[in-house]
Design a protein around this motif. Structure first.
Motif, PDB file in Angstrom:
ATOM      1  N   ARG A 104      15.492  19.572   6.283  1.00  0.00           N
ATOM      2  CA  ARG A 104      14.570  18.570   5.740  1.00  0.00           C
ATOM      3  C   ARG A 104      13.135  19.022   5.957  1.00  0.00           C
ATOM      4  N   GLY A 105      12.206  18.413   5.226  1.00  0.00           N
ATOM      5  CA  GLY A 105      10.809  18.780   5.327  1.00  0.00           C
ATOM      6  C   GLY A 105      10.222  18.445   6.688  1.00  0.00           C
ATOM      7  N   VAL A 106       9.135  19.109   7.016  1.00  0.00           N
ATOM      8  CA  VAL A 106       8.512  18.925   8.332  1.00  0.00           C
ATOM      9  C   VAL A 106       7.908  17.531   8.459  1.00  0.00           C
ATOM     10  N   LEU A 107       7.179  17.085   7.439  1.00  0.00           N
ATOM     11  CA  LEU A 107       6.548  15.765   7.524  1.00  0.00           C
ATOM     12  C   LEU A 107       7.601  14.655   7.579  1.00  0.00           C
ATOM     13  N   ARG A 108       8.682  14.847   6.844  1.00  0.00           N
ATOM     14  CA  ARG A 108       9.763  13.867   6.851  1.00  0.00           C
ATOM     15  C   ARG A 108      10.400  13.794   8.231  1.00  0.00           C
ATOM     16  N   THR A 109      10.519  14.924   8.892  1.00  0.00           N
ATOM     17  CA  THR A 109      11.098  14.954  10.232  1.00  0.00           C
ATOM     18  C   THR A 109      10.155  14.329  11.260  1.00  0.00           C
ATOM     19  N   MET A 110       8.877  14.536  11.083  1.00  0.00           N
ATOM     20  CA  MET A 110       7.904  14.077  12.073  1.00  0.00           C
ATOM     21  C   MET A 110       7.531  12.595  11.926  1.00  0.00           C
ATOM     22  N   LEU A 111       7.743  11.999  10.766  1.00  0.00           N
ATOM     23  CA  LEU A 111       7.299  10.617  10.542  1.00  0.00           C
ATOM     24  C   LEU A 111       7.870   9.634  11.562  1.00  0.00           C
ATOM     25  N   PRO A 112       9.179   9.614  11.858  1.00  0.00           N
ATOM     26  CA  PRO A 112       9.663   8.677  12.874  1.00  0.00           C
ATOM     27  C   PRO A 112       9.046   8.913  14.259  1.00  0.00           C
ATOM     28  N   VAL A 152       4.537  -1.083   3.433  1.00  0.00           N
ATOM     29  CA  VAL A 152       3.813   0.055   2.869  1.00  0.00           C
ATOM     30  C   VAL A 152       4.814   1.169   2.576  1.00  0.00           C
ATOM     31  N   LEU A 153       4.425   2.045   1.657  1.00  0.00           N
ATOM     32  CA  LEU A 153       5.257   3.181   1.275  1.00  0.00           C
ATOM     33  C   LEU A 153       4.558   4.456   1.740  1.00  0.00           C
ATOM     34  N   VAL A 154       5.266   5.259   2.521  1.00  0.00           N
ATOM     35  CA  VAL A 154       4.728   6.528   3.008  1.00  0.00           C
ATOM     36  C   VAL A 154       5.522   7.635   2.331  1.00  0.00           C
ATOM     37  N   ILE A 155       4.831   8.449   1.520  1.00  0.00           N
ATOM     38  CA  ILE A 155       5.478   9.532   0.788  1.00  0.00           C
ATOM     39  C   ILE A 155       5.252  10.823   1.574  1.00  0.00           C
ATOM     40  N   THR A 156       6.363  11.447   1.999  1.00  0.00           N
ATOM     41  CA  THR A 156       6.271  12.662   2.807  1.00  0.00           C
ATOM     42  C   THR A 156       6.582  13.915   2.013  1.00  0.00           C
ATOM     43  N   ALA A 182      -1.839  15.058   8.249  1.00  0.00           N
ATOM     44  CA  ALA A 182      -0.939  13.971   7.871  1.00  0.00           C
ATOM     45  C   ALA A 182      -0.875  12.919   8.977  1.00  0.00           C
ATOM     46  N   ARG A 183      -0.823  13.357  10.218  1.00  0.00           N
ATOM     47  CA  ARG A 183      -0.742  12.409  11.340  1.00  0.00           C
ATOM     48  C   ARG A 183      -2.000  11.547  11.424  1.00  0.00           C
ATOM     49  N   SER A 184      -3.162  12.178  11.300  1.00  0.00           N
ATOM     50  CA  SER A 184      -4.404  11.385  11.389  1.00  0.00           C
ATOM     51  C   SER A 184      -4.554  10.454  10.179  1.00  0.00           C
ATOM     52  N   ALA A 185      -4.139  10.925   8.994  1.00  0.00           N
ATOM     53  CA  ALA A 185      -4.207  10.066   7.804  1.00  0.00           C
ATOM     54  C   ALA A 185      -3.254   8.877   7.948  1.00  0.00           C
ATOM     55  N   LEU A 186      -2.067   9.119   8.486  1.00  0.00           N
ATOM     56  CA  LEU A 186      -1.097   8.038   8.684  1.00  0.00           C
ATOM     57  C   LEU A 186      -1.613   7.021   9.687  1.00  0.00           C
ATOM     58  N   GLY A 200       0.826  -1.199   0.000  1.00  0.00           N
ATOM     59  CA  GLY A 200       0.000   0.000   0.000  1.00  0.00           C
ATOM     60  C   GLY A 200       0.864   1.254   0.000  1.00  0.00           C
ATOM     61  N   ARG A 201       0.257   2.351  -0.464  1.00  0.00           N
ATOM     62  CA  ARG A 201       0.952   3.643  -0.513  1.00  0.00           C
ATOM     63  C   ARG A 201       0.043   4.717   0.055  1.00  0.00           C
ATOM     64  N   ILE A 202       0.674   5.687   0.698  1.00  0.00           N
ATOM     65  CA  ILE A 202      -0.049   6.874   1.140  1.00  0.00           C
ATOM     66  C   ILE A 202       0.828   8.086   0.838  1.00  0.00           C
ATOM     67  N   ASP A 203       0.206   9.096   0.265  1.00  0.00           N
ATOM     68  CA  ASP A 203       0.922  10.324  -0.086  1.00  0.00           C
ATOM     69  C   ASP A 203       0.445  11.441   0.845  1.00  0.00           C
ATOM     70  N   LEU A 204       1.380  12.008   1.604  1.00  0.00           N
ATOM     71  CA  LEU A 204       1.048  13.048   2.577  1.00  0.00           C
ATOM     72  C   LEU A 204       1.332  14.451   2.051  1.00  0.00           C
ATOM     73  N   HIS A 205       1.605  14.575   0.740  1.00  0.00           N
ATOM     74  CA  HIS A 205       1.881  15.896   0.153  1.00  0.00           C
ATOM     75  C   HIS A 205       0.737  16.864   0.412  1.00  0.00           C
ATOM     76  N   GLY A 206       1.065  18.090   0.715  1.00  0.00           N
ATOM     77  CA  GLY A 206       0.071  19.145   0.828  1.00  0.00           C
ATOM     78  C   GLY A 206      -0.791  19.101   2.081  1.00  0.00           C
ATOM     79  N   MET A 207      -0.489  18.198   2.987  1.00  0.00           N
ATOM     80  CA  MET A 207      -1.274  18.109   4.219  1.00  0.00           C
ATOM     81  C   MET A 207      -0.578  18.876   5.335  1.00  0.00           C
ATOM     82  N   THR A 208      -1.368  19.344   6.271  1.00  0.00           N
ATOM     83  CA  THR A 208      -0.782  19.934   7.471  1.00  0.00           C
ATOM     84  C   THR A 208      -0.306  18.791   8.364  1.00  0.00           C
ATOM     85  N   GLN A 209       0.394  19.116   9.429  1.00  0.00           N
ATOM     86  CA  GLN A 209       0.901  18.063  10.315  1.00  0.00           C
ATOM     87  C   GLN A 209      -0.239  17.271  10.955  1.00  0.00           C
ATOM     88  N   ASN A 210      -1.287  17.966  11.369  1.00  0.00           N
ATOM     89  CA  ASN A 210      -2.414  17.265  11.997  1.00  0.00           C
ATOM     90  C   ASN A 210      -3.125  16.357  11.006  1.00  0.00           C
TER      91      ASN A 210
END
Length: 195
Positions: A152-160, A131-135, A112-116, A100-110
């Motif tokens: 680095r991007g905010v979503l990329r930093t927050m994913l871990p 699964v592949l998570v695109i930040t 993106a977090r709820s979608a993830l 599965g894949r999920i693309d978090l482009h264009g989302m705010t942190q909140n």
């Protein structure tokens, strides 16, 4: 080059005449020979006294107004849970399929977090393993100049951080940066545990 009309005056002629009236004309050589204008006598300067100055005071080095910005490193205080290198290589080469894949482009942190969270819960319950998570962009550059990478991007930093939260941590066995074909620095392989 075009010639000026001699009858027409420039628009700033009044300025020129005002400045020209304050200037004394230069002396011509012919006037000096005729003796009409006496030469000024040289002015003798008084002998200068050597003045010793006190040595300048040492100033304390200035502190910078603000310290240089350093992006927080979430992996410094979080346990590293990388995907097994052999499995990551197989996924990157396409030998193990991405479920599965999920693309978090264009989302705010909140957002993106709820979608993830919803995506990981659904895929875990379904029995998926990879699964592949695109930040988004992995590295941010100034004016597309590769040597001016800043952060680095905010979503990329927050994913871990999000993957280490108590609601997702029991489901996730590890994560690694994706291969170039799957998004490179801007995407992550997330390996899920078995049910």
């Amino acid at each position: 080059m075009s010639k000026r009309d001699p009858k027409r005056l420039p628009h700033d002629f009044h300025l020129w005449t005002a400045v020209a009236s304050t200037i004394d004309p230069l002396r011509r050589k012919g006037l000096l020979k005729m003796g009409n204008v006496p030469l000024p006598l040289p002015v003798e300067e008084p002998p200068s006294v050597a003045v010793t100055k006190a040595p300048p005071k040492r100033q304390a080095p200035r502190k910078p107004f603000l310290p240089p910005y350093q992006a927080p490193l979430p992996s410094a205080n979080l346990p590293e849970r990388a995907v097994d290198p052999a499995i990551r290589k197989k996924v990157g080469r396409g030998r193990i399929e991405i479920d599965g894949r999920i693309d978090l482009h264009g989302m705010t942190q909140n957002e993106a977090r709820s979608a993830l969270h919803g995506f990981i819960h659904a895929r875990f319950n379904r029995g998926d393993r990879t699964v592949l998570v695109i930040t988004g962009k992995g590295l941010k550059t100034d004016n597309d100049y590769i040597a001016a990478m800043t952060e680095r991007g905010v979503l990329r930093t927050m994913l871990p951080i999000w993957l280490n939260e108590p609601s997702l941590s029991p489901m996730v066995s590890g994560w690694s940066v994706a291969a170039r074909g799957h998004g490179g620095e801007g995407a992550w392989y997330v390996r899920l545990r078995r049910l």
